[in-house]
Design an enzyme around this catalytic site. Structure first.
Site, short mmCIF file in Angstrom:
data_model
loop_
_atom_site.label_atom_id
_atom_site.label_comp_id
_atom_site.label_asym_id
_atom_site.label_seq_id
_atom_site.Cartn_x
_atom_site.Cartn_y
_atom_site.Cartn_z
N ASP A 9 0.88 -1.16 0.00
CA ASP A 9 0.00 0.00 0.00
C ASP A 9 0.94 1.23 0.00
O ASP A 9 2.13 1.10 0.27
CB ASP A 9 -0.87 -0.04 1.27
CG ASP A 9 -1.70 1.21 1.44
OD1 ASP A 9 -2.32 1.65 0.45
OD2 ASP A 9 -1.72 1.77 2.57
N LEU A 10 0.40 2.39 -0.33
CA LEU A 10 1.25 3.58 -0.39
C LEU A 10 1.11 4.47 0.85
O LEU A 10 2.03 4.59 1.66
CB LEU A 10 0.91 4.39 -1.66
CG LEU A 10 1.64 5.72 -1.81
CD1 LEU A 10 3.13 5.51 -2.06
CD2 LEU A 10 1.03 6.53 -2.96
N ASP A 11 -0.08 5.06 0.97
CA ASP A 11 -0.32 6.04 2.04
C ASP A 11 -0.25 5.38 3.42
O ASP A 11 -1.03 4.47 3.71
CB ASP A 11 -1.72 6.67 1.87
CG ASP A 11 -1.84 7.47 0.57
OD1 ASP A 11 -0.93 8.25 0.29
OD2 ASP A 11 -2.85 7.29 -0.15
N THR A 17 1.71 9.94 4.11
CA THR A 17 0.71 10.87 3.58
C THR A 17 -0.60 10.78 4.34
O THR A 17 -1.47 11.64 4.17
CB THR A 17 0.47 10.57 2.09
OG1 THR A 17 0.55 9.16 1.92
CG2 THR A 17 1.48 11.26 1.21
N LYS A 45 -8.89 5.54 6.45
CA LYS A 45 -7.65 5.03 5.88
C LYS A 45 -7.95 3.91 4.89
O LYS A 45 -8.71 2.99 5.20
CB LYS A 45 -6.70 4.54 6.98
CG LYS A 45 -6.04 5.68 7.74
CD LYS A 45 -4.98 5.18 8.68
CE LYS A 45 -4.37 6.34 9.47
NZ LYS A 45 -3.50 5.87 10.54
N GLY A 46 -7.34 3.98 3.73
CA GLY A 46 -7.54 2.94 2.73
C GLY A 46 -8.83 3.09 1.95
O GLY A 46 -9.08 2.38 0.98
N SER A 114 -2.67 0.57 -4.26
CA SER A 114 -3.16 1.73 -3.50
C SER A 114 -4.53 2.19 -4.00
O SER A 114 -4.83 2.05 -5.18
CB SER A 114 -2.15 2.88 -3.64
OG SER A 114 -2.72 4.09 -3.23
N ALA A 115 -5.31 2.77 -3.10
CA ALA A 115 -6.62 3.31 -3.49
C ALA A 115 -6.49 4.71 -4.08
O ALA A 115 -7.43 5.24 -4.66
CB ALA A 115 -7.52 3.38 -2.26
N ASN A 118 -3.65 9.67 -6.63
CA ASN A 118 -2.44 10.50 -6.64
C ASN A 118 -1.17 9.64 -6.49
O ASN A 118 -0.08 10.19 -6.31
CB ASN A 118 -2.48 11.50 -5.48
CG ASN A 118 -3.65 12.47 -5.61
OD1 ASN A 118 -3.76 13.19 -6.59
ND2 ASN A 118 -4.53 12.48 -4.62
N LYS A 145 -11.16 -0.92 -1.49
CA LYS A 145 -10.88 -1.76 -0.33
C LYS A 145 -12.02 -1.53 0.67
O LYS A 145 -12.46 -0.40 0.78
CB LYS A 145 -9.55 -1.34 0.33
CG LYS A 145 -8.32 -1.51 -0.56
CD LYS A 145 -7.11 -0.84 0.09
CE LYS A 145 -5.92 -0.83 -0.86
NZ LYS A 145 -4.74 -0.12 -0.33
N GLU A 169 0.07 -3.26 4.67
CA GLU A 169 -1.07 -2.34 4.76
C GLU A 169 -1.14 -1.65 6.12
O GLU A 169 -0.85 -2.27 7.13
CB GLU A 169 -2.37 -3.13 4.61
CG GLU A 169 -3.07 -3.01 3.29
CD GLU A 169 -3.63 -1.63 3.00
OE1 GLU A 169 -3.74 -0.81 3.92
OE2 GLU A 169 -3.97 -1.38 1.85
N ASP A 170 -1.56 -0.39 6.13
CA ASP A 170 -1.74 0.31 7.41
C ASP A 170 -3.21 0.48 7.77
O ASP A 170 -3.51 1.00 8.85
CB ASP A 170 -1.07 1.69 7.38
CG ASP A 170 -1.84 2.66 6.50
OD1 ASP A 170 -2.23 2.24 5.38
OD2 ASP A 170 -2.05 3.81 6.91
#
Ligand code: BG6
Ligand code: MG
Length: 218
Positions: A9-11, A17, A45-46, A114-115, A118, A145, A169-170
């Site tokens: 995952d990114l953020d 972010t 989140k997500g 990622s969702a 950006n 997600k 994943e966070d």
């Protein structure tokens, strides 16, 4: 040699972010006279941009016209991008490069799942865009997600069966998506929040290359 598919995952996993999303949503909510807490933020989140705004409006018992909804989405993203635009490589979270480097050395393919719409902008900002074999983001999926779609597409692009994929994943929604995809889920964050994950670490400084080696072997 064993090959596993690693999906990040990114953020909140590669870069922090999540704090910028929080600031932008809080401003938008407060401007509408809606309270917005860190606990509520956890639920976003997500979650996709549209779903996030729907939830905030619901929490505030507020309804808006379609035009207003579109304008609010745009406003949030413009505000969020003012933070993103200041980002540099310094914002890559601690020890993420260590793990990416190890995976490269071990010739293990890895993708982004990622969702965010950006995602590519952010990966460019932190100079990681070239490292990922595949990037699956909010522009590629129709189901957000906790639906497993984003991770299943990433597995396909890596050419690895879902059962051999490992997701970092966070978010609660992201862990649920990874579990629904029959992948191994690794939660990055608090134990109390991410209890549905197969493994949980506070951050990547707690993840050793020996642990990754074990995942590859199993
Ligand atoms: C997720 C974030 O990665 O992306 C969410 O955790 C965010 O907070 C979602 O809403 C969509 O991101 P964006 O950048 O397209 O608004
Ligand atoms: Mg996240």
């Amino acid at each position: 040699m064993n090959k596993k598919g690693f999906i990040f995952d990114l953020d909140g996993v590669i870069v922090d972010t999540a704090k910028y999303h929080f600031l932008a949503w809080k401003k938008l909510a407060n401007d509408l006279g809606i309270d917005f807490s860190e606990t509520q933020n956890e639920e976003l989140k997500g979650v996709s941009r549209v779903k996030s705004l729907e939830k905030i409006l619901q929490w505030g018992n507020t309804s808006v016209s379609e035009e207003q909804f579109a304008a609010l989405m745009k406003k949030k993203n413009t505000d969020y991008l003012t933070y993103v635009n200041t980002m540099t490589e310094d914002e890559i979270l601690a020890d993420v490069p260590k793990i990416l480097h190890y995976l490269k050395e071990e010739k293990q393919p890895f993708a982004l799942g990622s969702a965010s719409k950006n995602a590519r902008t952010i990966l460019e900002k932190v100079a990681l865009i070239k490292d990922f074999k595949s990037i699956v983001d909010g522009t590629n999926v129709s189901k957000a997600k906790p639906d497993p779609e984003v991770f299943l597409i990433a597995a396909k692009e890596l050419n690895i069966v879902p059962e051999d994929c490992i997701v970092f994943e966070d978010s609660v929604a992201g862990i649920q998506a990874a579990n629904a995809a029959n992948m191994i889920s690794i939660g990055i964050g608090k134990k109390e929040t991410l209890k549905e994950a197969d493994y949980i670490f506070k951050d990547f400084t707690e993840i050793s290359t020996a642990f990754i080696k074990q995942l590859i072997k199993n």
